[in-house]
Design a protein around this motif. Sequence first.
Motif, PDB file in Angstrom:
ATOM      1  N   GLN A   1       0.810  -1.219   0.000  1.00 54.98           N
ATOM      2  CA  GLN A   1       0.000   0.000   0.000  1.00 54.98           C
ATOM      3  C   GLN A   1       0.848   1.275   0.000  1.00 54.98           C
ATOM      4  OE1 GLN A   1      -3.361   0.076  -0.073  1.00 54.98           O
ATOM      5  NE2 GLN A   1      -3.478  -2.166  -0.145  1.00 54.98           N
TER       6      GLN A   1
ATOM      7  N   LYS B   1       3.261   2.535  -1.949  1.00 52.81           N
ATOM      8  CA  LYS B   1       3.489   3.271  -3.193  1.00 52.81           C
ATOM      9  C   LYS B   1       2.327   4.197  -3.504  1.00 52.81           C
ATOM     10  CE  LYS B   1       4.676   2.726  -8.075  1.00 52.81           C
ATOM     11  NZ  LYS B   1       4.902   1.772  -9.185  1.00 52.81           N
ATOM     12  N   ASN B   2       1.107   3.721  -3.302  1.00 46.54           N
ATOM     13  CA  ASN B   2      -0.077   4.521  -3.615  1.00 46.54           C
ATOM     14  C   ASN B   2      -0.089   5.810  -2.795  1.00 46.54           C
ATOM     15  OD1 ASN B   2      -2.737   5.204  -4.546  1.00 46.54           O
ATOM     16  ND2 ASN B   2      -3.528   4.405  -2.613  1.00 46.54           N
ATOM     17  N   TYR B   3       0.126   5.694  -1.488  1.00 43.02           N
ATOM     18  CA  TYR B   3       0.026   6.871  -0.610  1.00 43.02           C
ATOM     19  C   TYR B   3       1.223   7.805  -0.781  1.00 43.02           C
ATOM     20  CZ  TYR B   3      -3.931   4.726   1.752  1.00 43.02           C
ATOM     21  OH  TYR B   3      -5.150   4.194   2.043  1.00 43.02           O
TER      22      TYR B   3
ATOM     23  N   LYS C   1       1.084   9.686  -4.190  1.00 46.18           N
ATOM     24  CA  LYS C   1       0.143  10.805  -4.206  1.00 46.18           C
ATOM     25  C   LYS C   1       0.654  11.975  -3.364  1.00 46.18           C
ATOM     26  CE  LYS C   1      -4.032   8.047  -5.013  1.00 46.18           C
ATOM     27  NZ  LYS C   1      -5.340   7.590  -4.441  1.00 46.18           N
TER      28      LYS C   1
ATOM     29  N   TYR D   1       9.317   1.357   0.061  1.00 46.52           N
ATOM     30  CA  TYR D   1       8.444   0.464  -0.717  1.00 46.52           C
ATOM     31  C   TYR D   1       9.274  -0.421  -1.642  1.00 46.52           C
ATOM     32  CZ  TYR D   1       5.445  -0.923  -4.635  1.00 46.52           C
ATOM     33  OH  TYR D   1       4.818  -1.633  -5.618  1.00 46.52           O
TER      34      TYR D   1
END
Length: 642
Positions: free
Chosen positions: A257, A259-261, A264, A288
Motif C-alpha cells: 500500500q 506506493k499509492n500513498y 500521491k 516500498y
Amino acid sequence: MKKLLFYTVFLFTTAHAQVLMNRDSLLKLLPQVKDNKEAVDLYINIGQQYENNTPELAKYYYKKAGEVSKKIKYAEGEARYIFNYTYILNLQGQYDSSLVLNLQSVEIAKKLNDPVVLGKALFNTGTSYRLLSQYEMAATFYEEGKKVFAGNKDSSMVARSYDILQLLYYDLRDYDRSIQYGEAAVNYFRKNEDSIWLGNALTNLGMSYSKRKKYREAESSWKEAFAISKNIGHVEMQAAQLLNLADLHYSKGEYDQLKNYYGKALELSNIVNSSETKAVSYRGLGVYYFFRKDFEQAKAMALNALQIANEEQMLPEKAKILELLSRIHFGLQEVVAGQQYALQSEMIVDSINNDLIKKNIIDIEKKYDSERKDSQIKIQQAALKQKSVINYLLAAGAVVLLIISLLSYRNYRQKQKLQQQRINELETEKQLAATEAVLKGEEQERTRLAKDLHDGLGGMLSGIKYTLNNMKGNLVMTPENAQAFGRSIDMLDSSIREMRRVAHNMMPEALVKFGLDTAMQDFCYDINKSGALQVQYQSIGLKEADIDQTKSVTIYRIVQELLNNTMKHASAKNAVVQLSYNDDVLTITVEDDGKGFDPSILNQSKGIGWSNIQNRIQFLKGKWDVDSQPGKGTSVIIEMTA
C-alpha cells in the motif's frame, strides 16, 4: 526490523479562524483601499486565501494589516495580525519569533478587555511554548486561556482549546488524556459542521490513536480528515493524511500500500512546494522498493530524498534517509558502502542528541539566572523602601532628634544593623532555594536523559545489531567484506557499551535502587576497572544512616566530581574514599597521592568543577576543608548533618 517511517503534521495549531473567499474579488478591492479598519480586514482576508499554498505572500499581506493597525492605533487589528502571522511562523518552524509576537498580543488583549481576544492570545502563546518544548509554561498559558473561554461561555473556542490541549498531552506522551480532549473536540466540530477545525482535530486525534496502537480508529480519523481536506481544497492537509496513512500501513506490515500513498503525497508536495513532504515521500517510496527487493529503484528514491534533505538542512530526516541507504546497500551486498551510510546516520543522531542536551542545560541556566535576578531586584526594592521610610521619619522628627540625638543615633545604628542582618539572611535563603531548584532540575534532567538513552537509543542500537547478525548468516561475502562486517559488529558493540556507560554516569541505577553505599562501591569499582586510578572505598556506620534520595544524589555528585578532578589534574595512582556516619554527622573524606597544589588558588578558580562542589556543599549546609601541598597529595574533608 526497526520502524523506518513516522510522520506527524499538526495543522492549525494557532487559534485563528481562516475564512475562505474569492481571492480575485478581494484583490480587485486593493486599488481603492485606504488606511482604515476596512483595509485591515481586507489584508487579513487576502492573506488567509494564500496561507496554505503561498505562505510568504500571506505573510506579506498580514504585515500590511499590522502596519495599518499600528498607524491608526487599531489595537484589535494588531492582535488579529499577530494571530494570523504567527500561524505561518509556526508552520515554518520559526517558534522563537512566534513567541515574541504572541507575548505582545497578550499585552494588547489585556488592554482591550476582550475575553475572546485574550483567550486566543493566551492559547497562541501556550502553543509557542509547546513548540519550543517548554511544556510547563505552555500548560500555564493553556489553562489560563481555557478559563477565559469557559468564563465567557464560548463553546466554540472551548472546543478549539480542547484540540490544542490534546497536542500538549501528545507531546507529554499522555496519550489517553490526549485522546480524551481530542474526541471531545471532534464531537463538537462534527456536530457544528466546522470543517477546517474538524479536519485538524481528526489529524491530531489519529496520531494519539496510533500511539495507543488503535490502528482502526487512527485510519478512520485520517481518512475522514482526507475527505474533508479534499472537499475544501486544503492541499497541505491532504498530503499530511496521505503520509500518516502510509505510515499506518507500514506499521501493519502492508507494504504494497505504500506506493499509492507516498506517490500521491509526492504529487501534492510539488503543488504546495513543501520540501519536507517531498523528502519524506521519496524516502517512503524508497522503503516500498526496498521491501520489493528492487534495490536500485529504492536507491534512486533515497538519493532524491537525501538531496532535498541536504539542501534544506533537514538533519533528523537526513539521518533516517542515510539509515535507509545503509540497508539498501547491505541488500546489494555492498557492505562497505552500507557501513559508511550507517556511520553517517549515527553521527547525525549523536549530534542531534548533543544539541538537545546543550539546550536543556542552557534552559536550566537561564531559569536559574532569572530567579537570581528576581531575588536581587526584590531585595534592592525592599532596601530602598526601608531607606525611604527611615528618611521620612528622620525629617518629621528633626526637632525630637535634636533633643535626644545620642539616644536616637544609637537606636538608628542598631536598627540598621538588624535590618542588614535580616537582608543577609534572606539573601542566603534565596540563594539556597535557587541552588536547590537548579540541582533538582539538573538531576531530573540527568534521569530523563539517562532513561531516554538507555530505553530509546539503546533499544535502537540493539535492534540494529540483531538485524546485522541475522543478515550475516544470509549474505555471501568475500573475506575482506566479512572482516569489515565483523569490525562493524564490534564497533556497534562498543557504541552500545559507551551509551550504557554515559547513561549510568548520568543517573546510576544502583543509586536509585540500592542507595548511596552500594552506588559508591559500584562507582569506585568502575574506576578501578578502567585502570585510570586505584580507589579504596570505605564506609563506616552508613547502613544506620537515613539519607533521603536528594541528599544521596548530591553526595554522590560531590565524590564523583572530586575523583574526576583527581584523575584529570592530580597525576595520582591511588585514592581513598571514606564515608563515615556517627551521631547524626556524615563525614566524607577523599584523599589521593597526587602532585598536590596550593589551596589558596581555589579562591581565584573559575572552573565549573570546584564551583559545582561548593554549591552542592552549601545546599547540604555542610562545611569543608582542603589540605594539600605541592608534591604531597590532597585531602578533602566534608562534614554535614545526615
